[in-house]
Structure formats: C-alpha cells, structure tokens
Design an enzyme around this catalytic site. Structure first.
Site, short mmCIF file in Angstrom:
data_model
loop_
_atom_site.label_atom_id
_atom_site.label_comp_id
_atom_site.label_asym_id
_atom_site.label_seq_id
_atom_site.Cartn_x
_atom_site.Cartn_y
_atom_site.Cartn_z
N GLU A 241 -12.13 -39.88 31.66
CA GLU A 241 -12.48 -41.15 32.28
C GLU A 241 -13.82 -41.05 33.01
O GLU A 241 -14.57 -42.01 33.10
CB GLU A 241 -11.35 -41.58 33.22
CG GLU A 241 -11.38 -43.03 33.62
CD GLU A 241 -11.16 -44.03 32.47
OE1 GLU A 241 -10.69 -43.62 31.39
OE2 GLU A 241 -11.46 -45.22 32.68
N HIS B 250 -18.57 -47.82 27.88
CA HIS B 250 -17.42 -47.05 28.37
C HIS B 250 -16.82 -46.22 27.22
O HIS B 250 -16.66 -45.00 27.33
CB HIS B 250 -16.38 -48.04 28.94
CG HIS B 250 -15.14 -47.40 29.48
ND1 HIS B 250 -14.92 -47.25 30.83
CD2 HIS B 250 -14.05 -46.90 28.86
CE1 HIS B 250 -13.74 -46.67 31.01
NE2 HIS B 250 -13.19 -46.45 29.83
N GLU B 251 -16.54 -46.86 26.11
CA GLU B 251 -15.93 -46.15 24.98
C GLU B 251 -16.91 -45.13 24.38
O GLU B 251 -16.51 -44.04 23.95
CB GLU B 251 -15.45 -47.13 23.91
CG GLU B 251 -14.40 -48.14 24.41
CD GLU B 251 -13.17 -47.49 25.06
OE1 GLU B 251 -12.84 -46.35 24.70
OE2 GLU B 251 -12.57 -48.13 25.95
#
Lengths: 462, 462
Positions: A264, A234-235
C-alpha cells in the site's frame, strides 16, 4: 491471479458459478501442497545444509509459511471460508437495505471464527488480534500500530478542523473521454507499454501481476470525476513494486511484495506524492488539455488535494483517510478482544466518526456497513491502508534527502530516478525483509508519523 | 484453457516467457496426478463396486485415460515436449525462408519420437500409427480411415475437374467494419449473448470453453475477405457442442467433446451446412446490408461456396478441403511406417498435390511447410479435419430426415430445432460414446461418404 483478473475484467457474468468451483478447487490443491508433511521433512533437511544467503531466505520463509498454514485445522479453515462466502452475500443485501440487524449474526460468526483462527496462529503469548495482523503484515506489533494510530488521532483532527474552515473541496467536471485519454497518456509516460502491461476497466480498480513482464492494472471512469487520475497511479504503484523485484528471486517464494502495508505504501506513494504533486499537475493538465479538457495545473492540483471530511473511506481525501482507518482498527480490535459487542457496533461507529472526523453518520449503509472486509472475515487488514500512507511519506522524504527535491523532475514527468530509487531501496528485496526491517533499511529509521504530517499540513492549509 | 485463451487473446507479448513456465508447471502437475498409482488403486476398488450407469462410464474412461497416460515413460514424454517446442521454432524459421532442409532434422526427430510413443501406446497388435490416432479419436481404425479416404480420393477429383471448368470462384470486397457487424449480429441471432459468451479477435480463430456458461470464440477480419463469416460459425459449432453436454456430467471426466473428429463435425456442420446454406445467405446478406454493404443473397452464397483448387489447406473450399487432408494422412502414415523418408517429403507432396487436387506446388513454404502440426509432433491429428466434414454431412441428412427440410427455417435464422436435435443426438453424451458409436447412435449408420458427396456435388456444378 489470472482466474481472478479474468473474473473481474473479462468473464461473462454467467461464468461465475463455474469460476467459484475453479477457484475453490485451486485453493484446496494449493492448501494441500502448502501443508504437506513432506514439505516439512524437506525443510528439515535443508536447514541442516550449508546454504547461501538467498537459499537460506527461501527456506526461512518456506518454513514460516508452512508452519502458519499448518496451525489452522482444515476443518476450521473450511468453516471460515464458508462463513466468508455467506457473510459477503448477507452483507451485500444488508447494505442495500440499510439493515444492520440482518448482518449482525453473520458478523458475529465471523468474529468468533477469527478469534479461533487467531488463537491457532498465536505464538508465544501473542494476542489473538496480533496473530491475525500477521496474515497481512508479518512481525508487526499491535502496540506499535496502536501507538502510531493514537498519535495520528491526536494530530490529524485539528488539521481537519483547520481545513474545514479554509478550503472547500473543488470539483472538476472532466468528461470520461478526456479522463480516459489523460490516464492512458500519463501512464504511457510512466512506462506503461502495451507490450508488457494492460490497462482495463473494472467495477473496483485493482492490480494483477501475472508475471514480471505482464502487469495488469484496472481503473474506472465516472463522468465529471477525477478519481481515475488518482486510482490509475495508485494501481501503477502496486504493479511497479512487483515488476522491480530482483530477477534472481523469480519463481521462488520470495518473489512477491513483502506485506500489505508495504504494498500500500507503493500505491500511495504514486497516488499521494506523484499524482497529487503540485508540479506533476502540469503533466496531467497537459494531457487533459490535449484531450480537449482545458484546465490550469493550479485548479487541477487544488481539486486533487482538496480536503473534505466525509462518511466514505474509499473516496476520502489524503488528510482524513487515515482517520477512517484508525476508526476501523479501534473497532475491530475491540470486537476481537471482546470489549465491543457486535450489536453495539453501529453506535460505536457513530461516536467514533464524530470524534475523529467530525461528521454525523446518516445511515448504517454509509456507516459500519460500507466496507466488505469484515463480512469476508478479514480482521487485521485495515491498518495496512493507513500504514501505507505513513510509509509512503517516510520513503518520499528519504528519497528527496538523497536525490534532492523532485519537483522539477515531476514537472517534466522525469520519473526514472524515482523508479530506480524504489527498485534499489524497496522493491528488489521481495519478501526477504519484513515491513519494519525493510523500512529501516530504506530510510534508516523506524516507522514515524512526522513525514506524513509534513505532507498533509499544507493540504489542510489549502 | 484460460491460460491459453489469455495468451492468444489478451496477454501482453512480453508475458510469453513466464506463461510458458506457468503452462509447463501445470502440465507437470496434471501429469503427476493423471498417472499416480493411487488413482489406479481407487479405480480397482470402484470396479469391484456396483455402480449406476453414469458412474460406470466415469470409471471406465478414468481407467482408459490413466492407462494411456502411464504407458508413456516420463522421460520420453519430456523428450517429446522438448522436441515439439524446438520443432515449432525451427519450422517457423524454415517456412519463412522456404528452406525445407533446415526443418528436416527436427521433423526426423519428431517422427522418431512419435514412433516410440506409438509403440508404447499400441495395444494388442495395433499399428503404431493407429495408436497415435487414438490421441485424437479413440477407437478409430486406420483401415477404416484408409477405406473412407481412398473412396473420397476416387470420387472428389472428377468433381474438382468439373468445378474448375464451370464456376470460377468469386470474391466479395467486404470492408472489415461490415464483416464485424454482420458476424456480431449473426452470432447474436444464434444465441451468442454477452452474458455467457465472448467474441474476440486472435491471429488464428479458436474456441475456449472455460465453463458451461462461459464460451469464448475468436475470429479474425481481413479487409475484402469473407473468411470471418465462415470461421465465426465454425467456432460457434465447437462452443455449442461443449455447452450442450448433459449437465449431469458437469465436473466429471465425461464432460467434454468425445473426439477431435466429432468436435470438427460440429464446427463443420455450422460452417458448411448453415453458413454456406443458400437460404441462410439471406440472413447474413441482410446483416451485411444493415452494416452498409449491399449484396444479394445469391452473390453472397456463390462466394461462400465457390470452388477453386489451391495450395493452402486453411483457405480451401469445402470440395477440395478433404483432399488436402487425404494428402497429409497418406504422407504422415508413410513417414510413421517408414515407407517415406523425411528427405523425400517435398517431392511426395508435389506429386500428391498434382494427383489429388491438380495444382502445382510453387514452393515448400506453400507446400509441405505450410502446417504447424508435424513440427509440434502431432501425427494422427489431420484425419479428424476430413472426418469432421463427412460426419457433419451425415448428421445433417439424419437431422433433415427427422425434422424435414431446414431451408425455410434457415432463411429466418430459426435454428432452435437444429440446436435441440444436436443436443439430444450428439452433444448430451459428452465422452460416454466414442466417435463411431456416437455416429451410429445419432444416424443409425456407420461412417459413410455419400452424404458428403451429395453435399458437394451441387457446389461443383455451381
């Protein structure tokens, strides 16, 4: 950004007091420059010049940022900052003691100040809430968000019900050392090279971009959990976005991700469509195996995509996650519009959780007190989390339409075509295109929920 | 300071390009504020007010800093910065290739620019060199430095000759793991607590003070060396100085060490008078023993104080160290005054090394190319290293005159009385007293060389 990264990753705890002053001083100086009348004069001059396309965008965004910054009186901005600091402190205690009544006055104050701020920011008949939304996603219409979320609120609950009957969520008891090794090696295979990246540990995973070739992501490891395998990718998605902006935009106001929802979408793309991919499970399982934790790709994948309705947003599965967001959107919209009184929030939360996710709220601490956002005065932020999931799915389908099915490539961690497609279609633009325009440019279509539904339907069926 | 600490300790190497821009932008903004005419107007108003003593000092130092900053034209400051960047690059290559001729033009340019800058800064008939000295030690007179250094240049060489006959320097083959453990534990016993300190590794040891309760020191470990045991206490001394400034000075322009020489006296005090103390060797030897490296306090102490004339300043023993500095002072003074041509530097260096330390220079790389300072345009910086040694010895004698002999306390690492004495007599003043006034306030005497001679004489005798 470095002050913040350092605070969350490196700073000795007693450095906190001075750090707050340092960040406060920097915010004041930045605000002073961002709102200076001189800047307006320069922009006026530049708008009269004949500029190339890039410079026109520089001026256009500078004008927009300058005007937005100037619309909020300094005194109100100061009150908001103070109420946010106070609110977070009160919230922290209230959550620990499961005491909503203790938090209510601070929340009430934040709602009122947000309304005032929204009124200042509102342009040509825009609603207060929509004006606030513009902090995170400029140009996004509330009606658009409402329409998309209403459709999801129709479509997802039946899938949740289906999932509840068929696939109990599995757990995998992965030791921290194996998680750490697998995360490090998987990221390395995605291009995370210590000469231009850092991977550290912090209480909550986040990403800092200090410079184009200085990306810093964090994760956290809990014994017996798989969260780090997902959150690290995700990061990575956030960091890759900023790294792949067109170098021609370096050191301009355009060199940043364009919005919270687009950012996002980039993190969710790597989390949902890569880390949770059936074929990519081969890659992670092999790294776990090399670190001494034997697991079949099938079992790993089943754990990573398991659906289980629950109370807590941050640990929600990909199917129920947007429902947690829709609930927050509905409630914050109602609070800002005045149709929901702060005192009635806990009840409304319980009712919505039952309706949307089908679970019973056992405490306010695990209900309406679970998130920090409102305590810090952030209204209009939540939608981007769910919009990111939708955009990620839509981009993924557009990418596969162009590149063909990516399964085989993911099985061998061949991600270069994905990185290149994202650079070309999303990342390089920086802030030159706003969310909706960027999405249309990349996929040829407006925001849709169908790609996301096609992504989650198989998860519901197990 | 955080940008610099991060660059040297944490930053991925490819972050260097952007970091240079970030530091450059910050320097420009700082310079702009430090020299603004508005500031002068405010100071003028304040000087007409009746202020308390602290505020008077705030205004007095602000006036001094503002005037010094404004004396150097922006264009010259820009040329100096560019020549320093260029000079360091050229120097690095020239040193690697032992090629002084390649470095000479850059050095020539730096000397000329330093002369120009000194001429701008010079007040009421001050020499150019003295004006440059004021960057590091405001108020220090060249004649004073010259007198002190001449006396040392008389007194030290006979001691060096004596040492050369009697005490061959010993080495101790300490493994890195034991160094690391002993450094960590020794610092812990001095109060280095992870809740308000960091200890990290960097190519060259240094100290960063990010805030009163956020002190960061670095060290480096080389297999079979004892340097880390000394350098970690050296850096501790720098950090302790800034931590113990009167909290009433927080967030004012007075809240910093007063000068380079006073800062260096604080690091040298802990390096020479604590880490190299015969009784304190019990503490370090015990920590090395606990880490699996058995050594008697006597053998450890003999290694830490061993005298051995050599070519390299940074690894010099406490007796020959000031001679390395005196050599540099004489040569940089002559270059700035014009009595030594840049082309003649290598020869002059060889002659001085033979005269002062009695060693033969085998290459310019290990001779006049060994230090970075001149390549970066820093003239007037070197003296503080030797003055720090003298001041440390003078403070130590004054402290023992008041507290009694500290040997017994050092044997059990009871350093609180030392910390308190330094806080009360040196640290708390911040920048309110300049070097000479502070030294007189702490010791009742002007700068002397005798305490230092009394400290090094026993080392020469072994």
């Amino acid at each position: 950004m470095l002050l913040t990264w350092d605070q969350l990753v490196m700073m000795p705890e007693q450095g906190a007091g001075v750090r707050a002053h340092q960040l406060g001083a920097l915010a004041r100086l930045t605000h002073e420059r961002a709102t200076s009348p001189e800047l307006g004069e320069w922009l006026g001059e530049l708008e009269g010049e004949s500029l190339d396309e890039l410079d026109r965008d520089v001026v256009r965004l500078a004008r927009r940022d300058w005007e937005r910054a100037r619309r909020v009186p300094e005194e109100l901005a100061g009150e908001i900052a103070a109420a946010a600091t106070d609110g977070q402190e009160v919230w922290h205690m209230a959550r620990t003691e499961d005491d909503f009544a203790a938090f209510a006055p601070a929340l009430q104050r934040n709602v009122e100040l947000a309304r005032e701020r929204g009124a200042c920011l509102s342009e040509s008949g825009q609603s207060t809430y929509e004006a606030l939304l513009g902090d995170y996603d400029f140009g996004l219409r509330v009606e658009e968000v409402r329409a998309v979320f209403s459709a999801l609120a129709e479509e997802l609950p039946p899938l949740v019900a289906e999932a509840r009957e068929r696939t109990p969520r599995r757990t995998l008891d992965v030791p921290v050392a194996a998680q750490r090794a697998a995360v490090g090696e998987t990221l390395r295979r995605l291009g995370v090279d210590p000469s231009s990246w850092r991977l550290d540990v912090s209480a909550h995973p986040f990403t800092a971009w200090i410079g184009r070739s200085d990306s810093r992501i964090t994760t956290r490891y809990s014994d017996g959990e798989v969260e780090a395998l997902l959150s690290s990718l995700h990061e990575y998605g956030h960091a890759l976005y900023e790294r792949q902006i067109d170098p021609a935009l370096d050191r301009t106001n355009l060199c940043a991700g364009t919005s919270m929802s687009m950012h996002e979408s980039q993190s969710k793309l790597w989390e949902n469509h890569v880390a949770r991919d059936r074929d990519f499970a081969e890659v992670i399982a092999a790294e776990l195996g090399a670190a001494g934790f034997a697991v079949s790709p099938e079992d790993l994948h089943r754990t990573l995509v398991g659906v289980e309705p629950s109370l807590i947003r941050v640990s929600a599965d990909p199917l129920t996650y947007p429902l947690h967001i829709i609930l927050r959107f509905e409630l914050e919209l109602a609070m800002i519009e005045g149709s929901l009184a702060v005192a009635d929030l806990p009840g409304a939360w319980r009712e919505s959780m039952a309706r949307l996710i089908g679970v019973e709220v056992d405490s306010d601490a695990r209900g309406c007190l679970q998130d920090m956002h409102w305590s810090a005065g952030a209204f209009g932020y939540f939608p981007s989390y769910a919009l990111g999931c939708l955009i990620a799915a839509q981009l993924w389908e557009a990418m596969e339409a162009e590149l063909g099915s990516l399964g085989e490539r993911l099985r061998s961690c061949e991600v270069a075509p994905i990185q290149l497609w994202l650079a070309e279609n999303v990342h390089r633009h920086g802030r030159r295109l706003d969310t909706v325009a960027l999405l249309e440019s990349a996929t040829g279509r407006a925001l849709e929920i169908e790609p996301f539904l096609r992504y989650v339907a198989p998860l519901a069926r197990g």
